[in-house]
Scaffold this motif. Structure first.
Motif, mmCIF file in Angstrom:
data_model
loop_
_atom_site.group_PDB
_atom_site.id
_atom_site.type_symbol
_atom_site.label_atom_id
_atom_site.label_comp_id
_atom_site.label_asym_id
_atom_site.label_seq_id
_atom_site.Cartn_x
_atom_site.Cartn_y
_atom_site.Cartn_z
ATOM 1 N N VAL A 198 0.852 -1.186 0.000
ATOM 2 C CA VAL A 198 0.000 0.000 0.000
ATOM 3 C C VAL A 198 0.889 1.237 0.000
ATOM 4 C CG1 VAL A 198 -1.775 1.271 1.253
ATOM 5 C CG2 VAL A 198 -1.789 -1.228 1.256
ATOM 6 N N PRO A 199 0.685 2.178 -0.918
ATOM 7 C CA PRO A 199 1.505 3.398 -0.918
ATOM 8 C C PRO A 199 1.413 4.123 0.424
ATOM 9 C CG PRO A 199 0.193 3.243 -2.933
ATOM 10 C CD PRO A 199 -0.298 2.171 -2.021
ATOM 11 N N LEU A 200 2.552 4.454 0.999
ATOM 12 C CA LEU A 200 2.558 5.072 2.323
ATOM 13 C C LEU A 200 1.927 6.461 2.302
ATOM 14 C CD1 LEU A 200 6.067 3.979 3.653
ATOM 15 C CD2 LEU A 200 3.850 2.882 3.964
ATOM 16 N N ASP A 201 2.129 7.196 1.215
ATOM 17 C CA ASP A 201 1.490 8.508 1.129
ATOM 18 C C ASP A 201 -0.026 8.379 1.068
ATOM 19 O OD1 ASP A 201 3.619 10.479 1.147
ATOM 20 O OD2 ASP A 201 4.269 9.597 -0.744
ATOM 21 N N ASP A 202 -0.518 7.333 0.403
ATOM 22 C CA ASP A 202 -1.965 7.136 0.335
ATOM 23 C C ASP A 202 -2.536 6.786 1.705
ATOM 24 O OD1 ASP A 202 -1.641 7.624 -2.313
ATOM 25 O OD2 ASP A 202 -2.549 5.764 -3.020
ATOM 26 N N LEU A 203 -1.780 6.015 2.482
ATOM 27 C CA LEU A 203 -2.214 5.741 3.848
ATOM 28 C C LEU A 203 -2.277 7.039 4.648
ATOM 29 C CD1 LEU A 203 -0.346 2.451 4.797
ATOM 30 C CD2 LEU A 203 -2.804 2.822 4.940
ATOM 31 N N GLY A 204 -1.269 7.878 4.471
ATOM 32 C CA GLY A 204 -1.240 9.149 5.180
ATOM 33 C C GLY A 204 -2.351 10.085 4.761
ATOM 34 N N TYR A 205 -2.748 10.003 3.492
ATOM 35 C CA TYR A 205 -3.791 10.898 2.984
ATOM 36 C C TYR A 205 -5.195 10.314 3.124
ATOM 37 C CZ TYR A 205 -0.911 14.654 1.211
ATOM 38 O OH TYR A 205 -0.084 15.749 1.127
ATOM 39 N N SER A 259 -15.221 16.456 12.490
ATOM 40 C CA SER A 259 -13.835 16.854 12.676
ATOM 41 C C SER A 259 -12.986 15.850 11.915
ATOM 42 C CB SER A 259 -13.455 16.848 14.156
ATOM 43 O OG SER A 259 -12.044 16.935 14.293
ATOM 44 N N THR A 260 -12.470 16.265 10.768
ATOM 45 C CA THR A 260 -11.680 15.376 9.923
ATOM 46 C C THR A 260 -10.537 16.170 9.297
ATOM 47 O OG1 THR A 260 -11.764 13.794 8.080
ATOM 48 C CG2 THR A 260 -13.142 15.749 7.896
ATOM 49 N N ASN A 261 -9.521 15.460 8.842
ATOM 50 C CA ASN A 261 -8.313 16.123 8.336
ATOM 51 C C ASN A 261 -8.237 16.060 6.813
ATOM 52 O OD1 ASN A 261 -7.874 13.336 8.379
ATOM 53 N ND2 ASN A 261 -5.702 13.533 8.862
ATOM 54 N N LEU A 262 -9.267 16.526 6.152
ATOM 55 C CA LEU A 262 -9.259 16.564 4.685
ATOM 56 C C LEU A 262 -8.103 17.419 4.163
ATOM 57 C CD1 LEU A 262 -13.079 16.964 3.869
ATOM 58 C CD2 LEU A 262 -11.712 14.878 3.857
ATOM 59 N N THR A 263 -7.696 18.427 4.919
ATOM 60 C CA THR A 263 -6.607 19.320 4.502
ATOM 61 C C THR A 263 -5.274 18.952 5.139
ATOM 62 O OG1 THR A 263 -7.030 20.863 6.313
ATOM 63 C CG2 THR A 263 -8.234 21.228 4.268
ATOM 64 N N GLY A 264 -5.251 17.889 5.940
ATOM 65 C CA GLY A 264 -4.055 17.557 6.693
ATOM 66 C C GLY A 264 -4.086 18.089 8.105
ATOM 67 N N ARG A 265 -5.139 18.846 8.448
ATOM 68 C CA ARG A 265 -5.355 19.345 9.798
ATOM 69 C C ARG A 265 -6.775 18.987 10.213
ATOM 70 N NH1 ARG A 265 -0.817 19.651 8.795
ATOM 71 N NH2 ARG A 265 0.650 21.375 9.123
ATOM 72 N N GLY A 323 1.899 16.803 20.207
ATOM 73 C CA GLY A 323 1.790 16.314 21.562
ATOM 74 C C GLY A 323 1.930 14.813 21.632
ATOM 75 N N HIS A 324 1.016 14.175 22.361
ATOM 76 C CA HIS A 324 1.053 12.735 22.579
ATOM 77 C C HIS A 324 0.360 12.055 21.411
ATOM 78 C CE1 HIS A 324 1.915 9.457 25.309
ATOM 79 N NE2 HIS A 324 0.693 8.964 25.152
ATOM 80 N N GLY A 325 1.092 11.798 20.368
ATOM 81 C CA GLY A 325 0.527 11.354 19.093
ATOM 82 C C GLY A 325 0.618 12.497 18.104
ATOM 83 N N PHE A 326 0.688 12.170 16.839
ATOM 84 C CA PHE A 326 0.963 13.169 15.818
ATOM 85 C C PHE A 326 -0.308 13.486 15.040
ATOM 86 C CE2 PHE A 326 4.900 10.377 15.952
ATOM 87 C CZ PHE A 326 5.399 11.031 17.066
ATOM 88 N N ALA A 327 -0.733 14.743 15.095
ATOM 89 C CA ALA A 327 -1.997 15.159 14.488
ATOM 90 C C ALA A 327 -1.823 15.704 13.081
ATOM 91 C CB ALA A 327 -2.684 16.207 15.369
#
Length: 648
Positions: free
Chosen positions: A46-53, A72-78, A619-623
């Motif tokens: 699985v492409p790692l960038d696709d997992l991240g996105y 509350s979702t990270n469609l923009t990366g935030r 913080g505790h985990g990467f957002a």
């Protein structure tokens, strides 16, 4: 003849701890030879960038009229706030910020959405408001030294009940925010740092609250009624070393949906009538079961049952106590938000996740049973037909205790003892690995690694005796359970015992450090995220609430010095042989950055392979998406380097 996986566990010995089989729900042990890697010509990494996105979901809520959803979702990366039609539409962004936003609550008139936001991962949440139609975002509290959480809007929309915790204190209290004036009034005044209050439901037309008072290690809980005007509190349910937890209440406060472990040591659901103190129970089950939310019409409630790493939902008729399982796929199914029903009680908002399906909001029509998803959060390349699947396996650990785990199995492997594998301990320790979507497990398994996520002693879901079996023995018996998971992997015939790695975050990071120190020949490589190296320095520098939790698990360091020595990876880390990568947020208030620096410096001083990466404003985990992707890529590269044969 029972099979016990204890070869790795035999590497450990703690003479001060007497072990015996810990009781858990009855189930058969798995035959490792029955594990099969199936053929799939379509399978590929699985492409790692696709997992991240592939986007995540922190919170979701209905609009007041049930026609729209707020997410509350990270469609923009935030993680920001978005709005979409429940029937499906292109999502519209309501807020934008670098910091994560979650904890959604919607005003009864539908005009305002309330949410929580911290700063750089510091977990000091403020309450914010944004118009549901879009507009300026307003910080309603602006209290950098106070954490607000658990928002519950009053029936008239004039007030918000919330949990409130000062930075310097361990305990959490209940307060009420008057929206017109901004005044915050405390309703409770807890004096014990190990107890926390939370509001459950407004009752009696907004004149009172049903609230929970819970011990920090989840071994006790009480249910209270609080008069809002006077602050007078009356305990409705409570007993020493027993859990009582209200999930919801009818509008008049006469009937409570309650979870308790009274009499069984395992969480089970019931309905409590306040006026006469009588109970009505669901059918007995050996597995954990929770009374959840009551429908707005007061006729039914939702229950959640956790069965060996998977969760199911049911509707219970409050008149007859008849149960009806909801038609949801296997995996992790939970109700979304504190108010998952539409106002007419006809539809239920659920978050669903499985090994081959990232978490997403789904809407369940209770009359027809039809399930719909307003939109997909996963990238197109995450095709369930090509993603590695999972199974629940059970093995006996060193003392005969049954331990379950989530096993993710790559396609197309040969049973020749040549394949790499990863043991992935979970956080907590008061937590549980669930059979939902796990980006790390998917990334690793699609690249040929068998991945096992054990639920060792100390985990929730298997009864109170199992949950407390590692108290004052952190990294002792529970580590032996993790080592027995490695033995199970090797016993399948697929795995090379010399090519097994270990990785985890938080308590999973602690377990990773304990493993490479106490069993230095068990693992060939390790990646730990924000794990504890020394409980004493944790005690000195951690958040007061986490200090109270640590006290419940280990006691105080000056009173139990031998326990702290035995339970700290620092005691053993110089024996480590496995190359270690540490990943850490700069602003982590739970496990301060110094823990990762300390273990890296200690190993490097001995000439061992160790590296550390610190992520700013995390913080505790990467957002933040770029940090999630970077951490995933570094983890895969580390294991590929040290667990896979060198390529010519």
């Amino acid at each position: 003849m029972r099979m016990t996986f204890a070869a790795g566990a035999a590497l450990l010995c703690m003479a001060s701890v007497a072990y015996a089989e810990v009781p858990t729900p009855p189930r058969p042990a798995s035959d490792p030879k029955a594990i099969v890697s199936t053929a799939n010509p379509m399978a590929k990494p699985v492409p790692l960038d696709d997992l991240g996105y592939s986007r995540g979901l922190l919170s979701s809520a209905w609009s007041a009229d049930g026609r729209q959803l707020f997410l509350s979702t990270n469609l923009t990366g935030r993680y920001n706030i978005w709005r979409t039609d429940a029937a499906g539409s292109w999502p519209v962004q309501l807020t934008q910020a670098e910091d994560r936003q979650s904890g959604l609550a919607v005003a009864p008139d539908g005009k305002t959405v309330y949410f929580l936001q911290d700063k750089g991962g510091d977990e000091q949440y403020d309450i914010y408001a944004v118009p549901a139609a879009g507009g300026a975002v307003v910080n309603l509290t602006n209290t950098p030294d106070v954490r607000e959480s658990g928002l519950l809007v009053s029936p008239d929309g004039a007030r918000i009940a919330l949990s409130i915790k000062a930075k310097t204190q361990g305990q959490t209290d209940i307060a009420v925010l008057e929206l017109r004036t901004g005044k915050v009034t405390l309703l409770t005044a807890e004096t014990d740092a190990q107890w926390n209050w939370s509001a459950v439901a407004w009752i009696d037309g907004g004149r009172a609250l049903i609230a929970n008072r819970d011990f920090t290690d989840q071994t006790a809980g009480e249910v209270w009624r609080i008069d809002v005007a006077s602050g007078t509190a009356k305990r409705l349910l409570g007993k020493a070393k027993t859990i009582y937890s209200a999930g919801d209440a009818t509008h008049d406060g006469a009937t409570l949906a309650v979870t308790t472990n009274a009499g069984t040591g395992q969480s089970h659901a019931g309905v409590y009538t306040v006026s006469n103190g009588t109970w009505r129970w669901l059918k007995p089950t050996p597995w954990e079961q929770y009374a959840n939310v009551i429908a707005p019409d007061g006729r039914s409630m939702v229950t959640e049952t956790g069965i060996d790493g998977r969760t199911t939902l049911s509707i219970v008729d409050l008149a007859t106590m008849g149960e009806r399982a909801l038609p949801l796929p296997p995996g992790v199914n939970t109700v979304a938000n504190a108010k998952p029903f539409t106002p007419d009680s006809a539809r239920l908002l659920v978050t669903q996740s499985g090994a081959t399906s990232p978490g997403m909001p789904v809407i369940l029509d209770l009359a027809s049973g039809r399930v719909s998803a307003p939109f997909q959060l996963a990238m197109a390349s995450l095709d369930p037909r090509t993603l590695p699947t999972s199974s629940i396996v059970t093995y006996r650990s060193f003392d005969g205790t049954l331990v379950s785990a989530i096993l993710t199995i790559p396609f197309n492997l040969k049973r020749d003892g040549s394949n790499p594998a990863i043991v992935m301990p979970h956080g907590g320790p008061t937590g549980q690995s669930l059979d939902g979507f796990n980006k790390s497990a998917t990334a690793l398994a699609s690249r040929g690694y068998l991945v096992i996520q054990p639920n060792p002693r100390g985990s929730t879901g298997y009864g109170q005796a199992f949950q407390t079996a590692n108290f004052q023995d952190l990294g002792g018996g529970d580590l032996k359970d993790e080592l027995a998971a490695k033995d199970f992997l090797v016993a399948t015939g697929y795995v090379d015992a010399k090519r097994v790695g270990i990785t985890g975050g938080s308590y999973g990071g602690f377990m990773t450090l304990m493993a490479i120190g106490r069993a230095p020949d068990a693992f060939a490589a390790a990646v730990q995220q924000f794990g504890i190296i020394d409980w004493r320095t944790m005690w000195e520098h951690e958040d007061a609430g986490l200090q109270a939790y640590q006290k419940s698990l280990l006691g105080e360091p000056d009173k139990f010095p031998k326990v702290y020595d035995a339970s700290s990876p620092l005691t053993y880390i110089k024996a480590a042989k496995a190359p270690l990568l540490s990943l850490q947020g700069e602003n982590d208030i739970r496990v301060p950055r110094g823990q990762a620096q300390q273990v890296t410096d200690t190993l490097k001083a001995q000439g061992k392979i160790a590296d550390v990466v610190f992520y700013p404003a995390e913080g505790h985990g990467f957002a933040k998406r770029e940090n999630q992707v970077d951490a995933l890529k570094r983890t895969i590269a580390w294991f590929d380097t040290y667990l896979k044969p060198k390529q010519p």
